[in-house]
Design a protein around this motif. Sequence first.
Motif, PDB file in Angstrom:
ATOM      1  N   GLY A 530      39.356  21.296  54.809  1.00  0.00           N
ATOM      2  CA  GLY A 530      40.332  21.470  53.740  1.00  0.00           C
ATOM      3  C   GLY A 530      41.641  22.051  54.223  1.00  0.00           C
ATOM      4  N   THR A 537      41.783  21.930  47.506  1.00  0.00           N
ATOM      5  CA  THR A 537      40.713  22.211  48.466  1.00  0.00           C
ATOM      6  C   THR A 537      39.700  23.189  47.881  1.00  0.00           C
ATOM      7  N   GLU A 538      40.173  24.238  47.216  1.00  0.00           N
ATOM      8  CA  GLU A 538      39.265  25.250  46.663  1.00  0.00           C
ATOM      9  C   GLU A 538      38.338  24.651  45.606  1.00  0.00           C
ATOM     10  N   LEU A 541      35.592  22.824  47.454  1.00  0.00           N
ATOM     11  CA  LEU A 541      34.624  23.786  47.986  1.00  0.00           C
ATOM     12  C   LEU A 541      33.723  24.339  46.886  1.00  0.00           C
ATOM     13  N   ARG A 542      34.291  24.545  45.695  1.00  0.00           N
ATOM     14  CA  ARG A 542      33.483  25.007  44.554  1.00  0.00           C
ATOM     15  C   ARG A 542      32.402  24.001  44.210  1.00  0.00           C
ATOM     16  N   ARG A 544      31.136  21.691  46.212  1.00  0.00           N
ATOM     17  CA  ARG A 544      30.175  21.601  47.324  1.00  0.00           C
ATOM     18  C   ARG A 544      29.194  22.771  47.298  1.00  0.00           C
ATOM     19  N   ARG A 545      29.692  23.957  47.002  1.00  0.00           N
ATOM     20  CA  ARG A 545      28.788  25.106  46.896  1.00  0.00           C
ATOM     21  C   ARG A 545      27.804  24.913  45.751  1.00  0.00           C
ATOM     22  N   ALA A 550      27.481  21.784  50.757  1.00  0.00           N
ATOM     23  CA  ALA A 550      28.289  22.503  51.743  1.00  0.00           C
ATOM     24  C   ALA A 550      27.597  22.513  53.099  1.00  0.00           C
ATOM     25  N   ASP A 554      31.874  23.162  57.451  1.00  0.00           N
ATOM     26  CA  ASP A 554      33.006  23.133  56.526  1.00  0.00           C
ATOM     27  C   ASP A 554      34.024  24.190  56.945  1.00  0.00           C
ATOM     28  N   GLU A 555      35.296  23.839  56.942  1.00  0.00           N
ATOM     29  CA  GLU A 555      36.316  24.810  57.335  1.00  0.00           C
ATOM     30  C   GLU A 555      37.688  24.345  56.890  1.00  0.00           C
ATOM     31  N   TYR A 556      38.630  25.295  56.917  1.00  0.00           N
ATOM     32  CA  TYR A 556      40.028  24.944  56.711  1.00  0.00           C
ATOM     33  C   TYR A 556      40.563  24.340  58.007  1.00  0.00           C
TER      34      TYR A 556
END
Length: 570
Positions: A530, A537-538, A541-542, A544-545, A550, A554-556
């Motif tokens: 992301g 992006t956030e 991630l929400r 995926r969690r 996830a 996973d990373e920025y």
Amino acid sequence: MERDSSSSDEEDDRRALVLQNETKPPRRRSPFEIAGAGLARAGGFWSSKRYLLLAICLPLVLILLFFSLDLGRLFRGVPVIRISGDGGGSSGRMREAELRALYLLRNQQLGLLKLWNRTISGAHSGSGVAPSPNSAPHTGFNSTSSISVSFEEFKSVLLEQIKISKEIQKALLSSHRFGNTSSEYVDDNAGDDLLGSGIDGCKKADKQAGRRTIEWKPKKDRFMFAICLSGQMSNHLICLEKHMFLAALLDRVLILPSPKVDYQYDRVLDISHINECFGRKVVMSFEEFSEMKKNKMHIDKFICYIANPPCFLDEEHIKRLKNLGISLGKIEAAWPEDAKLKEQKKRVVEDIMPKFSSDAEVIAIGDMFYADVEEEWVMQPGGPLAHKCKTLIQPSRLVMLTAQRFVQTFLGSNFIALHFRRHGFLKFCNAKRKSCFFPIPQAAQCILRVVERSSAPVIYLSTDAGESETNLLQSLVVLNDKPVPLVRRPDHNSAEKWDALLYRNHIGGDNQVEAMLDKTICALSNVFIGSSGSTFTEDILRLRRGWGSASQCDEYLCRGELPNYIAEQG
């Protein structure tokens, strides 16, 4: 361009919707995956026995070779300087390195013996190593047998032992460091055989053991208006999630904003899903509330969470609310003293309840995007509310099915997703203390590091970047002399059926629908990269969690790095 919904091919298409539990096709195996079909065809136990015996003996042979052969010949390409005449310092480091290597070898031996014993146990029950659930059936395995070691476990253990071997190399080489050169630098040229070998080192992230939750049991005659104004859809969804949390604290039904003053949420979100998760009515549309009130709507109490500007409202938005037939009470701030603060003060439940508890029938609290309220509680996987679903705010059924069809058509079961934010990001990132806008060549190197850890053959690219930037990025994302394809969603083509549902229901081409489609595809990926600082992006991630998709990889983008070139402020 819309199509005739009565055509026969679209009727067939409707009957053949993607099933949620449809079996995935067998994925292509890497030659490195020694525990799969080869073991099965060789008879399971005895073949795996040979491999494990080799795996146990090989480290011992390597350590003997290390002490008997010249170090430079053993690790070709590693710069080594022999150091002498420094008293006991060099011998002390050598001794420490040898002890560390022996300790790691002992751990490696124990790990392999544990796997060996479990394999023998499974062999006595009729099966050695079980195939992956995604693998095609092979002869030589009894599907009804007791299985002690699954294929994924076997592969994970071997990968871990390879990593330990690399740690042993690093420990041994550490005694030969010189000057300011660290052992990590010396080790960069050794052990690269792991990269690009087809091994997937990106396991699913561990699920959180338990959530801190509250019940949402609203009173049927008490309501709260959701008002979200800041930014675009991703910001509004974060605002909506915080509104849901406060509505639950205050035992109120949440009224979603009218599409005349906000986005048309029912196009992109599954609203009925939210109520189903609680088994009761907790949210309702503005239109439903208006009909219930016979168009006589009044906000009895307008208490602003954000003090400056009050409720984050301007005169234009107040006028638009009144045009909807809503009469407003006095607008006042819950914490007037906050108006002088540059940043929002952190608030907890004990701060909130006395300020917003009221017996008024309808209340509003204004925009909540910037509200710093119980962040760890609100942002945990699954959210802060007790419910029976994986996540509450999720894409509509049409968007979800379209995303699945796109993945089936273009990407397959194993892909990386990259959200590469560029438009307006250069100025935004450079205004921060640590810039998050990376030059294309640097970004390509960061992407390749993730590709090397993963076995994914393709990358889904969600971006607002121009063609000149994406073309350069594609030319630089090359692994082992082969380009890694960057796949973007193509323009609508009536000959392709993956997006037929959207156009049949007259929401194809809608900007917010397409943005949610991008998020959903990214959330379905094996690994996600992301853009730091992006609410888009956030939100991915929400999801995926919440969905459990996830990954540990996973990373920025370029996590832990700064851009290697930063322009001056204009």
